[in-house]
Design an enzyme around this catalytic site. Structure first.
Site: not given
Ligand code: BJW
Length: 244
Positions: A105, A120, A128, A149, A189-191, A215
């Site tokens: 953001d 991310h 592009c 582009c 603030g991350t899950s 969190n």
């Molecule tokens: C508060 C609050 C307040 C609320 N104060 N807190 C190893 C094991 C298993 C799987 C994998 C692995 N390695 C890779 C993978 C695959 C995958 C992955 O991790 N999957 C899991 C879901 C299991 N990872 C990938 O694909 C990554 N690529 C990669 O590793 O490439 C190599 C590879 C590929 C495939 C297999 C193996 C290797 C890329 C990950 C890209 C993530 N992209 C996203 C979306 C982008 C789109 C966009 O934004 O437009 O990024 S996913 C989404 O989740 C976004 C976020 O950055 C990311 C993390 O989420 P975040 O920030 O934690 O948010 P929330 O909503 O989940 O949590 C919010 C938290 O805040 C909560 O806990 C609330 O309680 C808390 N909260 N109010 C403080 N006021």
């Protein structure tokens, strides 16, 4: 929350020279940016694989861009909150401070943080799909959907890491190095389920760093945390700052 935990966290941070912070969507929740998971999270309303994957973009770039155009409009109306501002302030007083964010953001740089790794990507950048050139783009709304582009006419895509895509390895390398050498890692603030970001605090813990988590709810990281502060980041970070 145990009233002793805020002074304890402040004490740990005050004594540290090398601090790494990992943030996620929760830090921007109080600014009005939706999180991904949880009650009002984006993934409740939309399927990640329909919108945030290379396959989705190949299938329907217009749909994907409409979703990003909507989010860009929403984020454009949001401002950094006291959580972002407190971290920007600490960068100026902690000798070796790095902020690693999963957020796209742009609110951390807007708050003034400069030593920042955006794991991310950034929603205000486009790339592009053909040549990989990265451009700034702050148009709200976008002039055309999908955008093209200006140099070669190919489709532009959001400069964001989708599921299944590799992160920028130089950025990951710096994040891993900072995590493995910090004295304190603050996780806000991350899950803590999306990798490789979710592994960073584990590298820090393995190397002997103190882990402080902020969190409202427990996460898979909680059992590894030395201090778990349950509540909103926009309230807890300024409270720690008062004791700092
Ligand atoms: C508060 C609050 C307040 C609320 N104060 N807190 C190893 C094991 C298993 C799987 C994998 C692995 N390695 C890779 C993978 C695959 C995958 C992955 O991790 N999957 C899991 C879901 C299991 N990872 C990938 O694909 C990554 N690529 C990669 O590793 O490439 C190599 C590879 C590929 C495939 C297999 C193996 C290797 C890329 C990950 C890209 C993530 N992209 C996203 C979306 C982008 C789109 C966009 O934004 O437009 O990024 S996913 C989404 O989740 C976004 C976020 O950055 C990311 C993390 O989420 P975040 O920030 O934690 O948010 P929330 O909503 O989940 O949590 C919010 C938290 O805040 C909560 O806990 C609330 O309680 C808390 N909260 N109010 C403080 N006021």
């Amino acid at each position: 929350m145990d009233g002793e935990l805020i002074p304890k966290a402040a004490d740990i941070l005050r004594k540290a020279k090398r601090v790494a912070v990992l943030t996620g969507a929760g830090i921007s929740a109080e600014s009005g940016v939706p999180t991904f998971r949880g009650k009002d999270g984006l993934w409740r309303q939309f399927r990640a694989e329909d919108l945030a994957s290379p396959e989705a973009f190949a299938r329907d770039p217009k749909l994907v861009w409409e979703w990003y155009d909507w989010r860009r409009g929403l984020i454009a109306g949001c401002a950094p909150n006291p959580g972002h501002n407190t971290l920007a302030k600490w960068e100026k007083v902690i000798p070796d401070f790095i902020l690693i964010t999963q957020n796209v953001d742009g609110l951390h740089p807007l708050a003034g943080t400069t030593n920042l790794l955006e794991l991310h990507g950034n929603i205000w950048k486009v790339r592009c799909a053909n040549e990989g050139t990265v451009l700034d783009n702050r148009d709200v709304p976008l002039r055309e959907i999908p955008p093209r582009c200006p140099d070669c006419g190919a489709l532009l895509r959001p400069h964001i890491v989708w599921f299944g895509e590799m992160l920028d390895q130089a950025v990951v390398g710096r994040a891993v190095a900072a995590s493995a050498t910090c004295e304190v890692m603050l996780v806000v603030g991350t899950s803590a389920i999306v990798h490789p970001a979710a592994s960073l605090p584990l590298y820090a813990a393995e190397a002997g760093a103190a882990i402080i988590e902020i969190n409202p709810y427990p996460t898979p990281l909680t059992p590894h945390a030395d201090v778990s502060l349950r509540g909103p980041a926009g309230e807890i970070l300024p409270l720690i700052d008062r004791e700092f």
